[in-house]
Design an enzyme around this catalytic site. Structure first.
Site, PDB file in Angstrom:
ATOM      1  CB  THR A  16     -62.241  22.042  18.808  1.00 50.23           C
ATOM      2  OG1 THR A  16     -61.474  20.977  19.368  1.00 50.23           O
ATOM      3  CG2 THR A  16     -61.588  22.521  17.525  1.00 50.23           C
ATOM      4  CG  ASP A  17     -67.322  22.326  20.997  1.00 48.04           C
ATOM      5  OD1 ASP A  17     -67.064  21.544  20.045  1.00 48.04           O
ATOM      6  OD2 ASP A  17     -68.282  23.119  20.967  1.00 48.04           O
ATOM      7  CD  GLN A  18     -66.796  16.345  25.442  1.00 53.84           C
ATOM      8  OE1 GLN A  18     -68.014  16.363  25.492  1.00 53.84           O
ATOM      9  NE2 GLN A  18     -66.046  15.637  26.267  1.00 53.84           N
ATOM     10  CG  MET A  19     -70.294  18.814  19.740  1.00 51.61           C
ATOM     11  SD  MET A  19     -71.800  19.827  19.732  1.00 51.61           S
ATOM     12  CE  MET A  19     -71.191  21.353  20.453  1.00 51.61           C
ATOM     13  CB  ILE A  21     -67.848  23.495  16.992  1.00 51.27           C
ATOM     14  CG1 ILE A  21     -68.645  22.556  16.085  1.00 51.27           C
ATOM     15  CG2 ILE A  21     -68.227  24.951  16.764  1.00 51.27           C
ATOM     16  CD1 ILE A  21     -70.106  22.466  16.424  1.00 51.27           C
TER      17      ILE A  21
END
Length: 148
Positions: A16-19, A21
């Site tokens: 995932t990324d920081q969001m 997602i």
């Protein structure tokens, strides 16, 4: 002939990324995981293909993101042969949410068959007729099922 039911995948946090997602680069890896699982389902696990002296390089890949996939979203990746010629093998992929069935991502990959020792193009019909027959039968069965 049994139908491949799809590859089930639970995203990992590191994907995932920081969001929260799933990062776009992971989808191509997921296509490969599903493709390798599909080959094992056909009783052609990748190690057997390589032992037979065949490699299957990726020539092209595409991915279209329809909806975001989040860390907690379990998905199913469906794999289908779009084209099989004996020298080429093209796939399509559909990633769906396991619970809702919503289509989240689609993609394709294009491959060819090469001799592992020389990197020369193989015509499976001649060089590996049993492998050719399995791919051909699966391709034809998928086309018949989609015509119904």
């Amino acid at each position: 002939m049994m139908t491949y039911s799809g590859y089930l995948r639970q995203p990992h946090y590191y994907e995932t990324d920081q969001m929260g997602i799933i990062h776009h680069s992971n989808y191509i890896r997921w296509f490969e995981e599903a493709r390798v699982d599909w080959l094992a389902f056909l009783d052609l696990p990748y190690y057997k293909i390589e032992e037979a002296g065949i490699i299957i390089p990726v020539l092209a890949v595409s991915c279209e993101y329809k909806e975001m996939i989040r860390y907690e979203d379990a998905v199913k990746i469906s794999v289908k042969i779009e084209q099989y010629t004996g020298t080429r093998l093209d796939f399509s992929y559909q990633i769906s949410h396991q619970k809702t069935g919503n289509l989240l991502t689609t993609g394709t990959s294009k491959h060819c068959f090469l001799a592992k020792d020389s990197n020369r193009l193989l015509q499976l019909r001649r060089s590996h007729p049993e492998v050719h027959q399995k791919f051909l039968e699966t391709f034809e069965a998928q086309n018949e099922a989609s015509d119904d």
